[in-house]
Write a protein that holds these residues in place. Structure first.
Motif, PDB file in Angstrom:
ATOM      1  N   ASP A 255       7.097  49.714 -39.701  1.00 42.58           N
ATOM      2  CA  ASP A 255       7.840  50.449 -40.725  1.00 42.58           C
ATOM      3  C   ASP A 255       8.127  51.881 -40.279  1.00 42.58           C
ATOM      4  O   ASP A 255       9.232  52.398 -40.485  1.00 42.58           O
ATOM      5  CB  ASP A 255       7.059  50.465 -42.044  1.00 42.58           C
ATOM      6  N   TYR A 256       7.127  52.524 -39.669  1.00 45.07           N
ATOM      7  CA  TYR A 256       7.334  53.903 -39.215  1.00 45.07           C
ATOM      8  C   TYR A 256       8.430  53.954 -38.154  1.00 45.07           C
ATOM      9  O   TYR A 256       9.327  54.799 -38.198  1.00 45.07           O
ATOM     10  CB  TYR A 256       6.040  54.484 -38.655  1.00 45.07           C
ATOM     11  N   GLY A 257       8.343  53.050 -37.187  1.00 40.33           N
ATOM     12  CA  GLY A 257       9.336  53.038 -36.120  1.00 40.33           C
ATOM     13  C   GLY A 257      10.742  52.820 -36.642  1.00 40.33           C
ATOM     14  O   GLY A 257      11.687  53.507 -36.239  1.00 40.33           O
ATOM     15  N   GLU A 258      10.897  51.864 -37.543  1.00 39.31           N
ATOM     16  CA  GLU A 258      12.219  51.567 -38.095  1.00 39.31           C
ATOM     17  C   GLU A 258      12.764  52.738 -38.909  1.00 39.31           C
ATOM     18  O   GLU A 258      13.964  53.029 -38.876  1.00 39.31           O
ATOM     19  CB  GLU A 258      12.147  50.313 -38.966  1.00 39.31           C
ATOM     20  N   LYS A 259      11.887  53.441 -39.598  1.00 34.61           N
ATOM     21  CA  LYS A 259      12.314  54.534 -40.473  1.00 34.61           C
ATOM     22  C   LYS A 259      12.682  55.792 -39.696  1.00 34.61           C
ATOM     23  O   LYS A 259      13.608  56.521 -40.074  1.00 34.61           O
ATOM     24  CB  LYS A 259      11.207  54.850 -41.480  1.00 34.61           C
ATOM     25  N   HIS A 260      11.974  56.067 -38.599  1.00 39.95           N
ATOM     26  CA  HIS A 260      12.088  57.374 -37.946  1.00 39.95           C
ATOM     27  C   HIS A 260      12.825  57.353 -36.610  1.00 39.95           C
ATOM     28  O   HIS A 260      13.025  58.414 -36.016  1.00 39.95           O
ATOM     29  CB  HIS A 260      10.691  57.959 -37.728  1.00 39.95           C
ATOM     30  N   ILE A 261      13.251  56.195 -36.133  1.00 36.11           N
ATOM     31  CA  ILE A 261      13.775  56.111 -34.771  1.00 36.11           C
ATOM     32  C   ILE A 261      15.025  56.957 -34.554  1.00 36.11           C
ATOM     33  O   ILE A 261      15.271  57.455 -33.451  1.00 36.11           O
ATOM     34  CB  ILE A 261      14.026  54.639 -34.374  1.00 36.11           C
ATOM     35  N   PHE A 262      15.813  57.178 -35.597  1.00 37.64           N
ATOM     36  CA  PHE A 262      17.054  57.935 -35.427  1.00 37.64           C
ATOM     37  C   PHE A 262      16.963  59.356 -35.986  1.00 37.64           C
ATOM     38  O   PHE A 262      17.973  60.043 -36.097  1.00 37.64           O
ATOM     39  CB  PHE A 262      18.214  57.188 -36.095  1.00 37.64           C
ATOM     40  N   GLU A 263      15.755  59.807 -36.309  1.00 39.12           N
ATOM     41  CA  GLU A 263      15.590  61.157 -36.839  1.00 39.12           C
ATOM     42  C   GLU A 263      15.757  62.202 -35.748  1.00 39.12           C
ATOM     43  O   GLU A 263      15.301  62.026 -34.621  1.00 39.12           O
ATOM     44  CB  GLU A 263      14.201  61.320 -37.473  1.00 39.12           C
ATOM     45  N   PHE A 277       4.632  69.809 -19.377  1.00 39.07           N
ATOM     46  CA  PHE A 277       5.095  70.972 -18.638  1.00 39.07           C
ATOM     47  C   PHE A 277       6.572  71.194 -18.969  1.00 39.07           C
ATOM     48  O   PHE A 277       7.386  70.295 -18.842  1.00 39.07           O
ATOM     49  CB  PHE A 277       4.912  70.647 -17.152  1.00 39.07           C
ATOM     50  N   LEU A 278       6.932  72.416 -19.411  1.00 38.33           N
ATOM     51  CA  LEU A 278       8.252  72.616 -19.986  1.00 38.33           C
ATOM     52  C   LEU A 278       9.181  73.451 -19.115  1.00 38.33           C
ATOM     53  O   LEU A 278       9.973  74.232 -19.623  1.00 38.33           O
ATOM     54  CB  LEU A 278       8.115  73.247 -21.378  1.00 38.33           C
ATOM     55  N   VAL A 279       9.111  73.336 -17.790  1.00 34.45           N
ATOM     56  CA  VAL A 279      10.125  73.959 -16.943  1.00 34.45           C
ATOM     57  C   VAL A 279      11.452  73.247 -17.154  1.00 34.45           C
ATOM     58  O   VAL A 279      12.508  73.868 -17.229  1.00 34.45           O
ATOM     59  CB  VAL A 279       9.699  73.919 -15.467  1.00 34.45           C
ATOM     60  N   PHE A 280      11.394  71.924 -17.275  1.00 34.82           N
ATOM     61  CA  PHE A 280      12.592  71.139 -17.547  1.00 34.82           C
ATOM     62  C   PHE A 280      12.624  70.791 -19.032  1.00 34.82           C
ATOM     63  O   PHE A 280      11.637  70.327 -19.595  1.00 34.82           O
ATOM     64  CB  PHE A 280      12.610  69.866 -16.700  1.00 34.82           C
ATOM     65  N   ASP A 281      13.764  71.031 -19.654  1.00 30.59           N
ATOM     66  CA  ASP A 281      13.889  70.802 -21.092  1.00 30.59           C
ATOM     67  C   ASP A 281      13.610  69.344 -21.433  1.00 30.59           C
ATOM     68  O   ASP A 281      13.996  68.427 -20.695  1.00 30.59           O
ATOM     69  CB  ASP A 281      15.295  71.168 -21.572  1.00 30.59           C
ATOM     70  N   GLU A 282      12.956  69.164 -22.561  1.00 31.45           N
ATOM     71  CA  GLU A 282      12.633  67.833 -23.057  1.00 31.45           C
ATOM     72  C   GLU A 282      13.660  67.406 -24.092  1.00 31.45           C
ATOM     73  O   GLU A 282      14.026  68.185 -24.975  1.00 31.45           O
ATOM     74  CB  GLU A 282      11.243  67.840 -23.698  1.00 31.45           C
ATOM     75  N   ASP A 283      14.141  66.187 -23.973  1.00 30.37           N
ATOM     76  CA  ASP A 283      15.016  65.610 -24.988  1.00 30.37           C
ATOM     77  C   ASP A 283      14.111  65.040 -26.080  1.00 30.37           C
ATOM     78  O   ASP A 283      13.586  63.929 -25.960  1.00 30.37           O
ATOM     79  CB  ASP A 283      15.887  64.514 -24.370  1.00 30.37           C
ATOM     80  N   LEU A 284      13.923  65.820 -27.138  1.00 30.88           N
ATOM     81  CA  LEU A 284      12.966  65.435 -28.174  1.00 30.88           C
ATOM     82  C   LEU A 284      13.409  64.190 -28.933  1.00 30.88           C
ATOM     83  O   LEU A 284      12.572  63.385 -29.356  1.00 30.88           O
ATOM     84  CB  LEU A 284      12.755  66.596 -29.142  1.00 30.88           C
ATOM     85  N   ASP A 285      14.706  64.022 -29.113  1.00 32.59           N
ATOM     86  CA  ASP A 285      15.191  62.826 -29.806  1.00 32.59           C
ATOM     87  C   ASP A 285      14.912  61.581 -28.969  1.00 32.59           C
ATOM     88  O   ASP A 285      14.548  60.524 -29.500  1.00 32.59           O
ATOM     89  CB  ASP A 285      16.686  62.945 -30.097  1.00 32.59           C
ATOM     90  N   ARG A 286      15.072  61.715 -27.657  1.00 33.79           N
ATOM     91  CA  ARG A 286      14.787  60.589 -26.767  1.00 33.79           C
ATOM     92  C   ARG A 286      13.295  60.267 -26.775  1.00 33.79           C
ATOM     93  O   ARG A 286      12.895  59.098 -26.813  1.00 33.79           O
ATOM     94  CB  ARG A 286      15.249  60.931 -25.354  1.00 33.79           C
ATOM     95  N   ARG A 287      12.463  61.308 -26.764  1.00 34.73           N
ATOM     96  CA  ARG A 287      11.020  61.081 -26.825  1.00 34.73           C
ATOM     97  C   ARG A 287      10.652  60.360 -28.117  1.00 34.73           C
ATOM     98  O   ARG A 287       9.819  59.448 -28.125  1.00 34.73           O
ATOM     99  CB  ARG A 287      10.265  62.407 -26.743  1.00 34.73           C
ATOM    100  N   ASN A 288      11.263  60.767 -29.220  1.00 35.70           N
ATOM    101  CA  ASN A 288      10.983  60.121 -30.497  1.00 35.70           C
ATOM    102  C   ASN A 288      11.412  58.657 -30.474  1.00 35.70           C
ATOM    103  O   ASN A 288      10.720  57.785 -31.014  1.00 35.70           O
ATOM    104  CB  ASN A 288      11.716  60.863 -31.616  1.00 35.70           C
TER     105      ASN A 288
END
Length: 337
Positions: A255-263, A277-288
């Motif tokens: 349920d959590y995955g289905e609800k939040h995958i596109f947030e 390590f944040l020298v390279f920017d993280e794609d937070l939406d992709r991580r989610n």
């Protein structure tokens, strides 16, 4: 100065001019790599620039670490990253973060005994952004070694490995967080005690494994509960004959995955202890998205829906080839839990 003032394209132009005048200086190549990746999203040019920077100064452990992180972000194979490190072991030994990546690659490639030996022989030092990372690989190796022993019916040895997983060695210089979740360790302890016909200890272990936080959360910070802890709560509840409660845990993951995958995701301004390590920017939406596929894979696995579980776990690995949890639990799709 230009980059610091967010005049990124002017900064890139200046570094490119520097390289055009003299391409034997490593620093502008390194700076261009970061700018190409973070501001222009040009991964090929970023990789070429960082490889050039390292080739100009192969004694720079920081640049080598950054190069490995870029390889990781670009999905290069673990075996290739490990080979590169083995060719520069003198640099690997200089930095705890780089050494830990070396350890992690051994775990990723199922070389758990080697990973454990590497951890135990080094005196680690705390570093910003490294919180929880050494214990994670330590526990991962111990648990995976124990699982192999369980498959070979070597239950007493498995118990010893799992009990050791609960005690962090002094050389890693990091204590266990208050309330640390150990559902996976306790679940496999229950399995080992069952194999030894020690039913009371098995039940006690399964009861411990069934307890804890049972609401899924995001994966933004290092102390966020990993979703597989909820999975092992469900697995333990099933062993205790509490099937309805077990299925509730698995359904919560789905349920959590289905609800939040596109947030859309963002980092709190006051965030501390980010997991990478944040020298390279993280794609937070992709991580989610990866995190949600992982959760749904675990949930379907718990419900015995192996085809759906494989689909989500493979998608998580497609997006993040070095995702240890997804790879670890994809193997369980071929076995019973």
């Amino acid at each position: 100065m230009l980059y610091d003032k967010k005049r990124y394209q002017e900064a890139i132009g200046s570094w490119e001019a520097s390289v055009a005048l003299d391409d034997s200086f490593a620093t502008p190549h390194r700076n261009l790599a970061l700018a190409y990746y973070n501001k222009n999203q040009d991964h090929d040019k970023a990789l070429a620039s960082l490889q050039k920077a390292f080739s100009l100064n192969t004694a720079d452990a920081r640049v080598f670490y950054e190069l490995d992180q870029l390889y990781k972000k670009l999905g290069h194979a673990a075996v290739d990253r490990l080979k590169a490190m083995e060719e520069h072991m003198e640099l690997v030994e200089l930095r705890d973060d780089l050494y830990l990546e070396y350890v992690t690659l051994h775990n990723t490639l199922d070389r758990y005994e080697d990973a454990m030996a590497l951890i135990l022989k080094r005196h680690f030092h705390p570093w910003e952004g490294g919180e929880g990372k050494v214990p994670t690989q330590y526990v991962f190796a111990r648990v995976e070694i124990a699982k192999r022993l369980l498959q070979e019916n070597r239950y007493e040895e498995a118990v010893n490995q799992l009990l050791a997983a609960k005690q962090y060695p002094l050389n890693i210089n990091e204590g266990k967080l208050t309330g640390a979740q150990e559902n996976n360790i306790d679940y496999y302890l229950g399995c080992a005690y069952e194999g030894l016909d020690r039913s009371e200890e098995a039940e006690t272990s399964f009861l411990r494994a069934s307890e804890g936080l049972d609401e899924p959360t995001g994966a933004m910070y290092y102390n966020d509960q990993p979703p597989h802890m909820i999975f092992y709560q469900g697995a333990a509840l099933r062993r205790l004959g509490r099937e309805l409660e077990a299925r509730s845990r698995f359904n919560k993951l789905i349920d959590y995955g289905e609800k939040h995958i596109f947030e859309s995701q963002s980092i709190d301004y006051f965030a501390v202890s980010l997991p990478d390590f944040l020298v390279f920017d993280e794609d937070l939406d992709r991580r989610n998205e990866i995190h949600c596929h992982y959760m749904m894979g675990l949930g379907h696995l718990g419900l015995g829906e192996r085809q759906e579980a494989e689909q989500h776990l493979k998608q998580a690995l497609k997006l993040e080839p070095h995702h240890q949890g997804a790879a670890q639990h994809l193997e369980l799709c071929e076995a019973s839990i």
